[in-house]
Design a protein around this motif. Structure first.
Motif, PDB file in Angstrom:
ATOM      1  N   GLY A 150       0.832  -1.221  -0.082  1.00  0.00           N
ATOM      2  CA  GLY A 150       0.059   0.043  -0.155  1.00  0.00           C
ATOM      3  C   GLY A 150       0.899   1.315   0.063  1.00  0.00           C
ATOM      4  O   GLY A 150       0.518   2.218  -0.671  1.00  0.00           O
TER       5      GLY A 150
ATOM      6  N   TYR B 243       0.962   4.246  -2.723  1.00  0.00           N
ATOM      7  CA  TYR B 243       0.617   5.626  -2.338  1.00  0.00           C
ATOM      8  C   TYR B 243       2.110   6.435  -2.775  1.00  0.00           C
ATOM      9  O   TYR B 243       1.658   7.507  -3.343  1.00  0.00           O
ATOM     10  CB  TYR B 243       0.663   5.472  -0.803  1.00  0.00           C
TER      11      TYR B 243
ATOM     12  N   ALA C 235       1.304   9.581  -5.315  1.00  0.00           N
ATOM     13  CA  ALA C 235       1.686  10.876  -4.727  1.00  0.00           C
ATOM     14  C   ALA C 235       2.872  11.799  -5.450  1.00  0.00           C
ATOM     15  O   ALA C 235       3.035  12.792  -5.398  1.00  0.00           O
ATOM     16  CB  ALA C 235       2.010  10.886  -3.294  1.00  0.00           C
TER      17      ALA C 235
END
Ligand code: CUA
Length: 328
Positions: free
Chosen positions: A85, A89, A93
């Motif tokens: 995860g 992410y 980002a």
């Protein structure tokens, strides 16, 4: 495969299958664990029911091996999910370097978008297929949220701040755009579409309406009309720091701290100059809070981004300006 299920929106960005894979893994894991727990529960309930003659002698006091197993295996599983995860992410980002940038302003109840070529859109976003697109977003009033299910992209859009989101569309088509944060009575009507086109079609579309100034041109106009140029001229002895080559650079502030000259830094410097006082300059600049619209602010920032190393380029700016501070 997933996108054929009526439960899932189409996968139309490079990120979509990655998000789906993680999501599916979590669902599958939950299903396995639920079945395991419910199965054992039922088995034991039947086996050790009051009337059964199951052997109840020698009930174990404890079992360290078992304890270790059911501690370490779940630990391993959650750490696996965490790394997966977190990796995803960070990927979401951090936009790639060569993005096509679009400015987005949310307001009750519409999305206003502008391409860097100047072309504007409302509640519609046209993008070419296969090109990474980065949105810089802010809100004129309350919190909104930019949500394109087919891209698996959702990001809050906040007043007074800039949030960014990026995606790379992988198949042409028209996809839903939603506001995913309740923002008032017409929240449900704050919807639109993202149109993914073939690169050639997109170029034709982009060139189809050239009546608007580019954001950087509009920003320059504002910069001049607000009088910013009187203090922030690149000449020596100016009252404000020169802005050439400022964007993305480290700026030394009065008091010894430093800041990176990104979008939010520029915005704060314009709205609250005293809080961002650049080292070596007097606190002369008045606040421009409330005098510039959200679009105007984005345009001024685009203009400052275009101020490269400046006319006196060569080695001079990089040697002279950082020592002096620079910034607004
Ligand atoms: Cu904007 Cu809900």
């Amino acid at each position: 495969m997933l996108s054929d299920l009526p439960l899932f929106p189409k996968q139309a960005s490079s990120m979509a299958w990655q998000v789906d894979a993680l999501y599916l893994f979590l669902v599958a894991l939950s299903a396995v664990m639920s079945l395991l727990i419910a199965g054992l529960l039922l088995t034991f309930a039947v086996r050790y029911r009051a009337k059964s003659r199951a052997d109840r002698s020698n009930a174990p006091e404890g079992n360290n091996t078992l304890e270790m197993i059911w501690t370490l295996i779940p630990l391993g599983i959650v750490m696996f999910i965490f790394t997966w995860g977190a990796g995803l992410y960070f990927h979401m980002a951090r936009p790639p370097e060569d993005t096509m940038d679009v400015l987005v302003v949310g307001k009750r109840w519409m999305w206003k978008l502008q391409h860097l070529s100047g072309r504007r859109e409302i509640n519609e976003l046209h993008v070419p297929v296969g090109r990474a697109v980065k949105l810089t977003m802010t809100s004129e009033d309350v919190i909104h949220s930019f949500f394109v299910p087919a891209f698996r992209v959702k990001m809050d859009v906040l007043p007074g701040r800039y949030s960014t989101v990026w995606f790379k569309p992988t198949r042409p088509g028209t996809y839903h755009l939603f506001c995913a944060e309740y923002c008032g009575t017409k929240h449900s009507q704050m919807i639109g579409s993202v149109v993914v086109m073939q690169p050639d079609d997109f170029q034709a579309w982009l060139g189809g309406d050239v009546s608007d100034l580019t954001p950087a041109q509009a920003g320059e106009r504002l910069f001049n009309s607000l009088g910013c140029i009187t203090c922030h001229n690149p000449g020596s002895g100016a009252r404000g720091p020169a802005l050439t080559g400022l964007f993305g650079r480290q700026v030394r502030l009065a008091g010894g701290s430093a800041a990176t000259a990104d979008e939010i830094y520029l915005r704060q410097s314009i709205e609250d100059p005293r809080a961002m006082q650049v080292e070596g300059f007097e606190p002369l600049m008045p606040t421009y809070r409330g005098m510039i619209s959200e679009e105007g602010m984005l345009q001024i920032i685009e203009y400052i981004k275009t101020l490269g190393p400046g006319p006196s380029a060569g080695a001079a700016p990089s040697a002279a300006q950082p020592a002096r501070g620079g910034g607004s």
